[in-house]
Design a protein around this motif. Structure first.
Motif, PDB file in Angstrom:
ATOM      1  N   ALA A   1     -10.459  -7.268 -10.458  1.00  0.00           N
ATOM      2  CA  ALA A   1      -9.398  -6.280 -10.694  1.00  0.00           C
ATOM      3  C   ALA A   1      -8.925  -6.340 -12.138  1.00  0.00           C
ATOM      4  O   ALA A   1      -8.713  -5.300 -12.784  1.00  0.00           O
ATOM      5  CB  ALA A   1      -8.233  -6.526  -9.731  1.00  0.00           C
ATOM      6  N   ALA A   2      -8.773  -7.555 -12.673  1.00  0.00           N
ATOM      7  CA  ALA A   2      -8.300  -7.701 -14.057  1.00  0.00           C
ATOM      8  C   ALA A   2      -9.344  -7.134 -15.017  1.00  0.00           C
ATOM      9  O   ALA A   2      -9.005  -6.433 -15.977  1.00  0.00           O
ATOM     10  CB  ALA A   2      -8.017  -9.167 -14.365  1.00  0.00           C
ATOM     11  N   GLN A   3     -10.617  -7.430 -14.726  1.00  0.00           N
ATOM     12  CA  GLN A   3     -11.678  -6.908 -15.581  1.00  0.00           C
ATOM     13  C   GLN A   3     -11.713  -5.383 -15.549  1.00  0.00           C
ATOM     14  O   GLN A   3     -11.837  -4.729 -16.573  1.00  0.00           O
ATOM     15  CB  GLN A   3     -13.031  -7.448 -15.132  1.00  0.00           C
ATOM     16  CG  GLN A   3     -13.527  -8.538 -16.038  1.00  0.00           C
ATOM     17  CD  GLN A   3     -14.628  -9.361 -15.400  1.00  0.00           C
ATOM     18  OE1 GLN A   3     -14.877  -9.270 -14.208  1.00  0.00           O
ATOM     19  NE2 GLN A   3     -15.265 -10.177 -16.201  1.00  0.00           N
ATOM     20  N   GLY A   4     -11.573  -4.845 -14.340  1.00  0.00           N
ATOM     21  CA  GLY A   4     -11.581  -3.390 -14.167  1.00  0.00           C
ATOM     22  C   GLY A   4     -10.454  -2.754 -14.960  1.00  0.00           C
ATOM     23  O   GLY A   4     -10.655  -1.764 -15.684  1.00  0.00           O
ATOM     24  N   ALA A   5      -9.268  -3.334 -14.853  1.00  0.00           N
ATOM     25  CA  ALA A   5      -8.113  -2.783 -15.563  1.00  0.00           C
ATOM     26  C   ALA A   5      -8.336  -2.868 -17.068  1.00  0.00           C
ATOM     27  O   ALA A   5      -7.949  -1.973 -17.821  1.00  0.00           O
ATOM     28  CB  ALA A   5      -6.847  -3.540 -15.161  1.00  0.00           C
ATOM     29  N   GLY A   6      -8.969  -3.948 -17.500  1.00  0.00           N
ATOM     30  CA  GLY A   6      -9.205  -4.142 -18.932  1.00  0.00           C
ATOM     31  C   GLY A   6     -10.281  -3.224 -19.491  1.00  0.00           C
ATOM     32  O   GLY A   6     -10.234  -2.843 -20.659  1.00  0.00           O
ATOM     33  N   GLN A   7     -11.247  -2.872 -18.625  1.00  0.00           N
ATOM     34  CA  GLN A   7     -12.330  -2.004 -19.107  1.00  0.00           C
ATOM     35  C   GLN A   7     -11.797  -0.656 -19.572  1.00  0.00           C
ATOM     36  O   GLN A   7     -12.320  -0.056 -20.506  1.00  0.00           O
ATOM     37  CB  GLN A   7     -13.385  -1.814 -18.018  1.00  0.00           C
ATOM     38  CG  GLN A   7     -14.511  -2.838 -18.137  1.00  0.00           C
ATOM     39  CD  GLN A   7     -15.218  -3.061 -16.822  1.00  0.00           C
ATOM     40  OE1 GLN A   7     -15.061  -2.284 -15.890  1.00  0.00           O
ATOM     41  NE2 GLN A   7     -15.998  -4.133 -16.754  1.00  0.00           N
ATOM     42  N   GLN A   8     -10.753  -0.209 -18.898  1.00  0.00           N
ATOM     43  CA  GLN A   8     -10.157   1.071 -19.318  1.00  0.00           C
ATOM     44  C   GLN A   8      -9.635   0.947 -20.747  1.00  0.00           C
ATOM     45  O   GLN A   8      -9.714   1.882 -21.537  1.00  0.00           O
ATOM     46  CB  GLN A   8      -9.016   1.446 -18.372  1.00  0.00           C
ATOM     47  CG  GLN A   8      -9.515   1.732 -16.970  1.00  0.00           C
ATOM     48  CD  GLN A   8      -8.367   1.937 -15.991  1.00  0.00           C
ATOM     49  OE1 GLN A   8      -7.206   1.994 -16.382  1.00  0.00           O
ATOM     50  NE2 GLN A   8      -8.702   2.029 -14.718  1.00  0.00           N
ATOM     51  N   VAL A   9      -9.104  -0.225 -21.056  1.00  0.00           N
ATOM     52  CA  VAL A   9      -8.597  -0.449 -22.409  1.00  0.00           C
ATOM     53  C   VAL A   9      -9.749  -0.408 -23.401  1.00  0.00           C
ATOM     54  O   VAL A   9      -9.664   0.216 -24.461  1.00  0.00           O
ATOM     55  CB  VAL A   9      -7.875  -1.818 -22.490  1.00  0.00           C
ATOM     56  CG1 VAL A   9      -7.420  -2.108 -23.912  1.00  0.00           C
ATOM     57  CG2 VAL A   9      -6.699  -1.857 -21.538  1.00  0.00           C
ATOM     58  N   ASN A  10     -10.855  -1.049 -23.037  1.00  0.00           N
ATOM     59  CA  ASN A  10     -12.014  -1.061 -23.936  1.00  0.00           C
ATOM     60  C   ASN A  10     -12.619   0.324 -24.116  1.00  0.00           C
ATOM     61  O   ASN A  10     -13.108   0.661 -25.199  1.00  0.00           O
ATOM     62  CB  ASN A  10     -13.069  -2.038 -23.421  1.00  0.00           C
ATOM     63  CG  ASN A  10     -12.982  -3.367 -24.165  1.00  0.00           C
ATOM     64  OD1 ASN A  10     -12.611  -3.393 -25.340  1.00  0.00           O
ATOM     65  ND2 ASN A  10     -13.301  -4.455 -23.493  1.00  0.00           N
TER      66      ASN A  10
ATOM     67  N   GLN B   1       0.830  -1.205   0.000  1.00  0.00           N
ATOM     68  CA  GLN B   1       0.000   0.000   0.000  1.00  0.00           C
ATOM     69  C   GLN B   1       0.864   1.254   0.000  1.00  0.00           C
ATOM     70  O   GLN B   1       0.601   2.208  -0.727  1.00  0.00           O
ATOM     71  CB  GLN B   1      -0.882   0.016   1.234  1.00  0.00           C
ATOM     72  CG  GLN B   1      -2.344  -0.197   0.928  1.00  0.00           C
ATOM     73  CD  GLN B   1      -3.126  -0.573   2.168  1.00  0.00           C
ATOM     74  OE1 GLN B   1      -2.807  -0.107   3.267  1.00  0.00           O
ATOM     75  NE2 GLN B   1      -4.115  -1.420   2.008  1.00  0.00           N
ATOM     76  N   SER B   2       1.911   1.215   0.816  1.00  0.00           N
ATOM     77  CA  SER B   2       2.799   2.381   0.902  1.00  0.00           C
ATOM     78  C   SER B   2       3.515   2.627  -0.424  1.00  0.00           C
ATOM     79  O   SER B   2       4.029   3.707  -0.673  1.00  0.00           O
ATOM     80  CB  SER B   2       3.812   2.209   2.042  1.00  0.00           C
ATOM     81  OG  SER B   2       4.803   1.276   1.655  1.00  0.00           O
ATOM     82  N   GLN B   3       3.549   1.606  -1.275  1.00  0.00           N
ATOM     83  CA  GLN B   3       4.154   1.749  -2.607  1.00  0.00           C
ATOM     84  C   GLN B   3       3.092   2.032  -3.682  1.00  0.00           C
ATOM     85  O   GLN B   3       3.367   1.868  -4.874  1.00  0.00           O
ATOM     86  CB  GLN B   3       4.876   0.456  -3.001  1.00  0.00           C
ATOM     87  CG  GLN B   3       5.884  -0.056  -1.990  1.00  0.00           C
ATOM     88  CD  GLN B   3       7.099   0.831  -1.900  1.00  0.00           C
ATOM     89  OE1 GLN B   3       7.782   1.049  -2.903  1.00  0.00           O
ATOM     90  NE2 GLN B   3       7.372   1.346  -0.727  1.00  0.00           N
ATOM     91  N   GLN B   4       1.879   2.361  -3.227  1.00  0.00           N
ATOM     92  CA  GLN B   4       0.748   2.602  -4.150  1.00  0.00           C
ATOM     93  C   GLN B   4       0.448   1.383  -5.022  1.00  0.00           C
ATOM     94  O   GLN B   4       0.090   1.492  -6.188  1.00  0.00           O
ATOM     95  CB  GLN B   4       1.015   3.803  -5.076  1.00  0.00           C
ATOM     96  CG  GLN B   4       0.614   5.134  -4.480  1.00  0.00           C
ATOM     97  CD  GLN B   4       1.615   5.616  -3.454  1.00  0.00           C
ATOM     98  OE1 GLN B   4       2.799   5.637  -3.732  1.00  0.00           O
ATOM     99  NE2 GLN B   4       1.135   5.985  -2.289  1.00  0.00           N
ATOM    100  N   GLN B   5       0.613   0.229  -4.447  1.00  0.00           N
ATOM    101  CA  GLN B   5       0.349  -1.005  -5.192  1.00  0.00           C
ATOM    102  C   GLN B   5      -0.671  -1.839  -4.408  1.00  0.00           C
ATOM    103  O   GLN B   5      -0.482  -2.064  -3.212  1.00  0.00           O
ATOM    104  CB  GLN B   5       1.664  -1.783  -5.320  1.00  0.00           C
ATOM    105  CG  GLN B   5       1.533  -3.197  -5.830  1.00  0.00           C
ATOM    106  CD  GLN B   5       1.746  -3.298  -7.325  1.00  0.00           C
ATOM    107  OE1 GLN B   5       2.800  -2.935  -7.818  1.00  0.00           O
ATOM    108  NE2 GLN B   5       0.737  -3.765  -8.026  1.00  0.00           N
ATOM    109  N   ILE B   6      -1.733  -2.262  -5.090  1.00  0.00           N
ATOM    110  CA  ILE B   6      -2.679  -3.156  -4.401  1.00  0.00           C
ATOM    111  C   ILE B   6      -2.181  -4.581  -4.587  1.00  0.00           C
ATOM    112  O   ILE B   6      -1.867  -4.998  -5.696  1.00  0.00           O
ATOM    113  CB  ILE B   6      -4.103  -3.042  -4.985  1.00  0.00           C
ATOM    114  CG1 ILE B   6      -4.586  -1.596  -4.933  1.00  0.00           C
ATOM    115  CG2 ILE B   6      -5.068  -3.964  -4.230  1.00  0.00           C
ATOM    116  CD1 ILE B   6      -5.901  -1.368  -5.653  1.00  0.00           C
TER     117      ILE B   6
END
Ligand code: GTP
Ligand code: MG
Length: 284
Positions: free
Chosen positions: A101-110, A78-83
């Motif tokens: 999380a993977a779907q969420g990250a991919g939606q930005q691509v779509n 968290q302190s490294q801004q990484q979930i």
């Protein structure tokens, strides 16, 4: 450690080349690490592979570390801004969150595709990491059936393979990858102890001695399992020799070495992280 640990077989070199090609098609990288060795199981190339893509970090084998270690690492990430998604791919704990999380990250691509007038398509995520960390088990858990081979030894997955999870997401199962040169030998030893590189890479007796040394340092009560107390002054190899001389092992160093590694890997000595303290110098 007297002998260098090196291992870069042809099938891994080939897989890495194919992975490199497939990466062009990939929207999200699901990076799987071994929760017992969160630094050592970070592949140095991941930072390059995730450029321009989503990144989901999975700390798998969470059942093999104490909850306090998990909390410390979680806070550190968290302190490294990484979930960090802690998961047990064998039982399926924490896996849904990884998918989301993977779907969420991919939606930005779509969304970007839509802006450019392109049709949306399923998110494509590649599951990558060192051998035997649980990449294929994670895919099987997401589908709730055994669609790709998963077994308790490094080097099970030999081919890259796309698996459609739903209309929204496709996952790429990949063979475990390791750097061609294991520059950090401390990390290589930990990978060997955790069975995250092929056993052709190392000498079982020397790695078992290293395991004894690290477990002793972590104050694991070895005498409770082996009925023989280690003497600090004599060192880990001497302890292995002493154990080999006890009745069950019939003088075979190789046999006791394999037993010690097996016991650690099977959790017979308890849930023990070899990297219980997050470091502050680097990988994330
Ligand atoms: N205890 C425990 N075992 C796990 C976990 N995840 C996977 N395993 C087991 O670890 C072994 C290796 O899993 P795989 O899915 O084959 O690992 P992989 O990363 O695909 O390995 P390669 O294809 O060889 O690179 C299997 O026996 C799994 O059942 C976990 O979270 N906890
Ligand atoms: Mg696999």
């Amino acid at each position: 450690m007297a002998k260098l640990i090196q291992w870069y077989p042809g099938h891994i070199a080939k897989a890495e080349k194919q992975l490199q090609e497939q990466l062009k098609l990939v929207d999200v990288i699901i990076e799987v690490r071994d929760a017992r060795i969160l630094n050592a199981s970070h592949h140095p190339k991941v930072n390059q592979w995730i450029v321009g893509k989503g990144h989901v970090l999975v700390c798998n084998r969470v059942d093999m570390i104490p909850p306090a270690v998990r909390s410390r690492w979680q806070q550190w990430f968290q302190s490294q801004q990484q979930i960090a998604y802690f998961a047990n791919a064998q039982l399926g704990t924490g896996i849904r969150e990884v998918l989301k999380a993977a779907q969420g990250a991919g939606q930005q691509v779509n969304a970007r595709r839509l802006q450019r007038g392109m049709l949306p398509r399923p998110v494509r995520a590649a599951v990558i990491g060192f051998p035997n960390v649980g990449k294929s088990a994670l895919i099987n858990r997401l589908l709730n059936r055994r669609v790709v081979a998963s077994a308790n030894r490094p080097g099970v997955t030999r081919q890259l393979r796309w698996v459609r999870i739903s209309e929204e997401i496709e996952l790429l199962d990949t063979p475990g990858v390791i750097p061609p040169l294991l520059e950090d030998q401390e990390a290589a030893i930990k990978l060997a102890i955790c069975d995250d590189i092929g056993d052709a890479a190392y000498d079982t007796v020397l790695v078992a001695a290293e395991a004894i040394a690290q477990l002793t340092k972590l104050q694991v009560p070895l005498q409770a399992r082996y009925h023989y107390k280690p003497e600090d002054s004599k060192g880990a190899l001497a302890y292995l020799h002493d154990l080999a001389a006890t009745e069950p092992y019939q003088g075979s160093l190789e046999r006791i070495a394999r037993q010690v590694l097996h016991d650690y890997r099977q959790g017979k000595l308890g849930a023990i992280a070899l990297e219980p303290e997050p470091v502050t110098n680097g990988v994330g």
